[in-house]
Design an enzyme around this catalytic site. Sequence first.
Site, short mmCIF file in Angstrom:
data_model
loop_
_atom_site.label_atom_id
_atom_site.label_comp_id
_atom_site.label_asym_id
_atom_site.label_seq_id
_atom_site.Cartn_x
_atom_site.Cartn_y
_atom_site.Cartn_z
N GLU A 106 0.85 -1.20 0.00
CA GLU A 106 0.00 0.00 0.00
C GLU A 106 0.88 1.24 0.00
OE1 GLU A 106 -2.67 1.51 -0.40
OE2 GLU A 106 -4.21 1.08 1.07
N ASP A 107 0.38 2.30 -0.63
CA ASP A 107 1.13 3.56 -0.62
C ASP A 107 1.05 4.24 0.74
OD1 ASP A 107 -1.60 4.10 -0.87
OD2 ASP A 107 -1.37 5.56 -2.48
N ASP A 110 -4.16 5.97 5.91
CA ASP A 110 -4.61 7.24 6.47
C ASP A 110 -5.66 6.92 7.54
OD1 ASP A 110 -5.27 9.92 6.77
OD2 ASP A 110 -6.18 10.15 4.83
N PHE A 159 -1.32 16.38 3.76
CA PHE A 159 -1.65 15.74 2.49
C PHE A 159 -0.40 15.70 1.64
CE2 PHE A 159 -3.12 15.07 -1.73
CZ PHE A 159 -4.10 14.09 -1.54
N ARG A 172 2.07 12.10 -9.52
CA ARG A 172 2.48 10.73 -9.16
C ARG A 172 3.92 10.47 -9.58
NH1 ARG A 172 -2.08 7.66 -7.79
NH2 ARG A 172 -4.03 8.27 -8.77
P1 IMP Z 1 -7.65 5.63 4.00
O1 IMP Z 1 -8.77 4.72 3.59
O2 IMP Z 1 -8.16 6.90 4.64
O3 IMP Z 1 -6.60 4.94 4.86
O4 IMP Z 1 -6.96 6.14 2.69
C1 IMP Z 1 -6.17 5.35 1.91
C2 IMP Z 1 -6.04 5.89 0.51
O5 IMP Z 1 -6.32 7.30 0.44
C3 IMP Z 1 -4.62 5.74 0.07
O6 IMP Z 1 -4.38 4.49 -0.53
C4 IMP Z 1 -4.45 6.91 -0.88
O7 IMP Z 1 -4.87 6.54 -2.17
C5 IMP Z 1 -5.39 7.98 -0.34
N1 IMP Z 1 -4.67 8.94 0.52
C6 IMP Z 1 -4.74 9.08 1.86
N2 IMP Z 1 -3.96 10.09 2.30
C7 IMP Z 1 -3.35 10.58 1.19
C8 IMP Z 1 -2.38 11.63 0.99
O8 IMP Z 1 -1.89 12.32 1.90
N3 IMP Z 1 -1.99 11.81 -0.29
C9 IMP Z 1 -2.47 11.10 -1.35
N4 IMP Z 1 -3.37 10.12 -1.20
C10 IMP Z 1 -3.80 9.86 0.06
#
Ligand code: IMP
Length: 188
Positions: A106-107, A110, A159, A172
């Site tokens: 995973e990248d 959050d 962010f 990206r």
């Molecule tokens: P979560 O479900 O809130 O944990 O979000 C996960 C997904 O949201 C990640 O796989 C990213 O694609 C996107 N995301 C969350 N925070 C960021 C950020 O700071 N920059 C870019 N994408 C983000």
Amino acid sequence: MAITLEQVAKTSIDTLIDEAALQARVRELGEQLSRDYGGQDLLLVCILRGGVMFLTDLMRQLSIPHNIDFMAVASYEEGVRQSDGMVRITMDLLTDIQGRNVLLVEDIVDTGHTLSRVLDLLGTRLPASLRVCCLLDKHERREAKVPIDYIGFQIPDKFVFGYGLDMDQYWRNLPYIGVARSDPASGP
Ligand code: IMP
């Protein structure tokens, strides 16, 4: 509303994690994974699209045989930078993961909703093991309790974009992790 090309061109970017630090950490993770999965079957599952640059660098640091597959999920609407907890699987795996050692690549984690949803889904397919390797952990924002086995960097609540992660589908391609200077969420 989605960002315009003009706004993209005007974005001032500060570096949060530079290219050398990223590459060094990915190398360490690759070495650790090669030790941990040595002699075992390993399937890396990359969550598109943000995880793709991390995956391709990580693969090159693995000294053990492995397979890869991809899945895509949609968590945020375009132009919106808050997770609403709604996560849709938009592209599923081609591989049958039953009995496989699956490592999700995973990248960023959050709120954790995306990962939680993906783990629930993949868990029903009876993999031999299911672990998570994420590059960035924004732990302050966690809402869903999710296990993360390998973490590249803990980062503050900002962010970020670059190295596969996007800001409204742009940036990206940056080889580093950046943060927009004008973004109110990025602080002073
Ligand atoms: P979560 O479900 O809130 O944990 O979000 C996960 C997904 O949201 C990640 O796989 C990213 O694609 C996107 N995301 C969350 N925070 C960021 C950020 O700071 N920059 C870019 N994408 C983000």
